[in-house]
Design an enzyme around this catalytic site. Structure first.
Site, PDB file in Angstrom:
ATOM      1  N   ASP A   9       0.778  -1.074  -0.005  1.00 29.14           N
ATOM      2  CA  ASP A   9       0.002   0.047  -0.064  1.00 29.14           C
ATOM      3  C   ASP A   9       0.890   1.238   0.034  1.00 29.14           C
ATOM      4  OD1 ASP A   9      -2.228   2.044   0.877  1.00 29.14           O
ATOM      5  OD2 ASP A   9      -3.080  -0.118   0.534  1.00 29.14           O
ATOM      6  N   ARG A  48      -5.624  16.389   3.600  1.00 26.89           N
ATOM      7  CA  ARG A  48      -4.667  15.626   3.737  1.00 26.89           C
ATOM      8  C   ARG A  48      -3.230  16.107   3.185  1.00 26.89           C
ATOM      9  NH1 ARG A  48      -3.493   9.044   2.273  1.00 26.89           N
ATOM     10  NH2 ARG A  48      -3.487   8.450   4.245  1.00 26.89           N
ATOM     11  N   LYS A  94      -4.098  -0.794  -6.937  1.00 23.06           N
ATOM     12  CA  LYS A  94      -5.194  -0.005  -6.243  1.00 23.06           C
ATOM     13  C   LYS A  94      -5.048   1.343  -6.290  1.00 23.06           C
ATOM     14  CE  LYS A  94      -6.244   0.560  -1.359  1.00 23.06           C
ATOM     15  NZ  LYS A  94      -5.861   0.345   0.237  1.00 23.06           N
ATOM     16  N   TRP A  95      -5.937   1.903  -6.908  1.00 26.77           N
ATOM     17  CA  TRP A  95      -6.106   3.560  -7.605  1.00 26.77           C
ATOM     18  C   TRP A  95      -6.819   4.011  -6.422  1.00 26.77           C
ATOM     19  CZ3 TRP A  95      -5.765   5.334 -13.112  1.00 26.77           C
ATOM     20  CH2 TRP A  95      -5.550   6.526 -13.156  1.00 26.77           C
ATOM     21  N   CYS A 141     -10.715   2.842  -5.329  1.00 29.00           N
ATOM     22  CA  CYS A 141     -10.622   3.321  -3.829  1.00 29.00           C
ATOM     23  C   CYS A 141     -10.618   4.868  -3.813  1.00 29.00           C
ATOM     24  CB  CYS A 141      -9.404   3.022  -3.359  1.00 29.00           C
ATOM     25  SG  CYS A 141      -9.098   3.033  -1.468  1.00 29.00           S
ATOM     26  N   GLY A 186     -10.212   7.007  -0.554  1.00 29.49           N
ATOM     27  CA  GLY A 186     -10.399   6.893   0.909  1.00 29.49           C
ATOM     28  C   GLY A 186     -11.526   6.015   1.416  1.00 29.49           C
ATOM     29  N   ASP A 235     -19.174   3.850  -7.360  1.00 34.26           N
ATOM     30  CA  ASP A 235     -20.301   4.029  -8.419  1.00 34.26           C
ATOM     31  C   ASP A 235     -20.110   3.116  -9.587  1.00 34.26           C
ATOM     32  OD1 ASP A 235     -18.725   5.550 -10.531  1.00 34.26           O
ATOM     33  OD2 ASP A 235     -18.164   6.796  -8.766  1.00 34.26           O
ATOM     34  N   GLU A 282      -6.117 -18.617  15.631  1.00 36.23           N
ATOM     35  CA  GLU A 282      -6.354 -17.894  14.803  1.00 36.23           C
ATOM     36  C   GLU A 282      -6.058 -17.940  13.383  1.00 36.23           C
ATOM     37  OE1 GLU A 282      -7.366 -13.502  17.381  1.00 36.23           O
ATOM     38  OE2 GLU A 282      -5.319 -14.087  16.732  1.00 36.23           O
TER      39      GLU A 282
END
Ligand code: DGJ
Length: 727
Positions: A365, A442, A475-476, A525, A527, A533, A613
């Site tokens: 990320d 930001r 991931k845009w 993406c 935030g 949409d 876990e």
């Protein structure tokens, strides 16, 4: 099926269960006569009432008919400034300053297949689709509008778009250009919208249509966390399995406005399209403007029926699958585990833990590029940070590949930090008006994506990264709303075009990415779910649903999202507890059940899990891999709402051979009641085994009487019930 009746001058669009009809009347006004359950062989204009109403003016050519007024008639694409006081569909300013627009029918054409829109996302499909093109003209201004309708019978889906052409001799300024206008004969309807904010997206809000206009929209430059460009109207009291429901989605990711009016005469109008605020599009003689596509589904059988239709239509005719039907990979993303603070070695450790438990894709990320140790710098400098990845990207990717995992990367191409090489070289590339301080959010500014040279520069930098290593996923992200929307590349008179040109620029670049790197899975993406949409889904088959990864908050977010958007589009991951946003601790089982109703993955360092876990995680991943098709492509049903004692949902194979029901309890109370959940979409006569148990239950019993739930032992306990039909 699209039918034209020349004697009645009706155009009728039939889908399997619905009918949509318009009629060109004697004055050339295109009336809207019906949208609802299917009615065959009928001119439905007999439903329209005519009466002399005070203060409802009459067009000049109908002056003798005091009962004829645009203010009272249902219109296919409403006029502006000529006597209809409900929301206009379009508005055009003439050089003399007048703002009247009166579009009249001037012909039509019916074609096989589906129209497409240059540079804009749109549903696609060959076989089974038909297109209707209706030509409207405003003889006074020379503005023509082509109303486009795509009809997909099997999903009861009708798409719409409008293309304006200035056929006059003078320039025209389009000030509003909605994509959809829907007039309904009764306003006794509820208006349903999906609202919230960052980390609280798409909460369902439902209220009776009140007199006047109710609206939701966005002027943030993105469809927004605050309101979604998908809205519904329904009969009062409509539920999952009953009632007439209309759903309308804008296939667009920028500013939008959805207006719903209860008129003085108890009719309803819905207008949906680009938000007219900050919008103005200059059309010189001969120029065209295409308003984005909108899509409508009418469900005579409640919300469930509507959702089934949207999901199937989006999966098959909107989302382009780079994996061609292959299962989407289970991913591990390092964001919540490390934020900006990682080394290559740390990333490999996280990937190794994920790989050992069965994850298939590692996503690096934010923080790998430029000078990026926090969110105050580096955006725009798309070169690997040698301090963090001293061996370079390729070496890291190879190491991760060596673990049997594919590699994905995070980018935020539309943004720039003031503290970046890019900004220092090109301060004028950020949106902002001369002499006015720019608004930071930001600590970042927005690049002027209306400009090709800006896009080209960013795209070239991204290509250098993507060409340097085998990257399977991107991931845009977008982490602020637009402000100071002014482009140095456009003259003063064209600044009203910037918002729309910006999003066209985003689409153009995403399309390039898709064509140049067809193997890459793109995740949208903003935030989290700030640009969730139908427009984005055309380019990015999945979208990070929300930055909020708390399993219990996610129930509500995913519930709202599910009304329109299919499970395969919903980015959803298990994250560490206590949750960073809510401080809540839920079990790994519960987090897994919730995240599994999406693309599925882990947003955490699995190495921090206990051995017990880890066993659960291993089983979750195995389960997901085994049932992914059912989970992501199955018929989706909401079995309860998130404010009930428990939240339940179900995915069912279209042939009813298997199903998965998931249940998450809310807070537990001592001596609680026995509960059963009524399942749906099963085959009534088939007999189902639940989680491999000894008993068989008929589909009819499970749908009518229900499946009893075990008593929960702690807050937020979750179960999955896998149902398999016996041969
Ligand atoms: C917002 C995204 O939604 C997060 O998942 C993460 O990618 C951060 N941005 C990184 O800055």
């Amino acid at each position: 099926m699209i039918l034209y009746d020349p004697s009645a001058r009706t155009l009728t669009l039939h889908t399997r269960r619905t009918t949509y009809q318009m009629k060109a009347d004697g004055y050339g006004v295109l009336l809207h006569t019906w949208y609802g359950p299917r009615v065959d062989g009928q001119d439905l204009s007999y439903l329209i009432g005519y009466a002399d109403r005070g203060f409802s003016p009459n067009p000049r050519e109908a002056a003798a008919r005091r009962d004829y007024s645009l203010d009272t008639l249902p219109q296919e694409y409403s006029t502006c400034g000529v006597g209809d006081y409900r929301p206009a569909s379009a508005a055009a300013e003439q050089p003399d300053g007048s703002l009247m627009l009166d579009l009249r029918y001037a012909g039509h054409e019916i074609r096989e297949g589906k129209y497409s829109l240059d540079g804009l996302p749109a549903f696609f499909g060959g076989e089974g689709w038909q297109t209707l093109s209706v030509r409207l003209e405003d003889p006074h201004s020379g503005l023509a509008a082509e109303l486009l309708y795509g009809v997909c019978e099997r999903y009861d889906l009708i798409t719409r778009a409008v293309v304006f052409t200035n056929e006059g001799r003078q320039p025209v300024l389009l000030r509003k250009a909605a994509s959809l206008c829907l007039d309904l004969p009764s306003a006794n309807l509820e208006f349903i919208t999906f609202d919230g904010g960052h980390v609280r997206e798409r909460g369902l809000n439902r209220s009776l249509l009140r007199p006047g206009v109710q609206s939701v929209g966005s002027v943030r430059g993105a469809s927004s966390h605050q309101h979604n460009p998908f809205v519904m109207l329904c009969e009062p009291g409509a539920g999952e399995e009953h009632g007439l429901v209309y759903g309308a989605a804008l296939v667009y990711s920028g500013n939008f406005l959805a207006e719903a009016e209860r008129s003085q005469f108890e009719t309803a109008r819905l207008v949906l399209g680009i938000h007219p605020q900050h919008f103005g599009w200059s059309l010189a003689p001969g120029e065209r403007f295409a308003a984005p596509e909108a899509a409508m589904v009418c469900s005579p059988d409640g919300f469930a029926g509507m959702t089934h239709r949207w999901h199937a239509a989006m999966r098959e005719c909107l989302i382009r699958d780079p994996l061609h039907g292959a299962r989407r990979p289970v991913l591990v993303n390092n964001w919540e585990a490390t934020e900006f603070h990682f080394t290559a070695q740390r990333l490999v450790e996280i990937a190794r833990e994920g790989a050992a438990l069965g994850a298939e894709l590692f996503v690096m990320d934010d923080g790998w590029f430029g000078k990026r140790d926090d969110d105050r710098s580096g955006l725009g400098d798309w070169v690997v940070n040698p301090q963090k990845l001293p061996g370079g990207l390729n070496a890291l990717v190879r190491q991760v590949n060596g673990l049997g995992m594919r590699f994905g990367i995070w980018v935020e191409p539309e943004m720039v930090s003031e503290d970046s090489e890019l900004y220092r070289a090109h301060p004028d590339w950020a949106l902002g008006a001369p002499g006015r301080p720019q608004t930071l959010s930001r600590s970042q500014l927005v690049l002027d994506f209306t400009r090709r040279e800006v896009r080209d520069c960013i795209y070239a930098a991204l290509c250098r990264v993507l060409d340097s290593a085998p990257i399977a996923y991107v991931k845009w992200d977008v982490n602020r709303s637009l402000a100071d929307v002014w482009s140095a590349a456009l003259p003063a008179a064209r600044q009203g075009e910037v918002f729309h040109r910006y999003i066209l620029g985003v689409y153009e670049m995403m399309d390039r990415l898709r064509r140049d790197y067809p193997q890459i899975l793109l995740e949208g993406c903003a935030g989290g779910g700030g640009r969730f949409d139908a427009g984005m889904l055309y380019y990015a088959p999945q979208i990070w649903c929300s930055d909020n990864t708390d399993a219990i908050d996610r129930l509500r977010i995913q519930y709202g999202t599910s009304f329109c958007y299919p499970v395969c589009a919903v980015g959803s991951h298990v994250s560490a507890v206590p949750n960073v946003h809510t401080g809540r601790t839920t079990s790994i089982e519960t987090r897994g059940v919730v995240a599994m109703s999406g693309t599925f993955g882990y947003e955490m360092d699995l190495g921090r899990c206990t051995e017990a876990e880890k066993q659960v995680v291993r089983r979750q991943i195995e389960f997901f891999k085994r049932h992914c098709r059912l989970i992501q492509q199955g018929v989706y049903d909401r079995l309860s709402a998130p404010d009930d004692a428990f939240t339940a949902w179900q995915q069912t194979a279209p042939d009813g051979t298997e199903a998965l029901a998931s249940v998450v309890w809310g807070p537990v109370h001592a001596a609680g009641p026995f509960c059963a959940v009524r399942l749906r979409s099963l085959a009534p006569n088939k007999r189902y085994r639940v989680n491999g148990g000894g008993e068989l239950y008929t589909g009819a019993a499970l749908m009518t009487a229900g499946l009893p739930l075990p008593l929960p032992k702690h807050d937020y306990q979750a179960w999955q019930f896998y149902l398999q039909a016996e041969e």
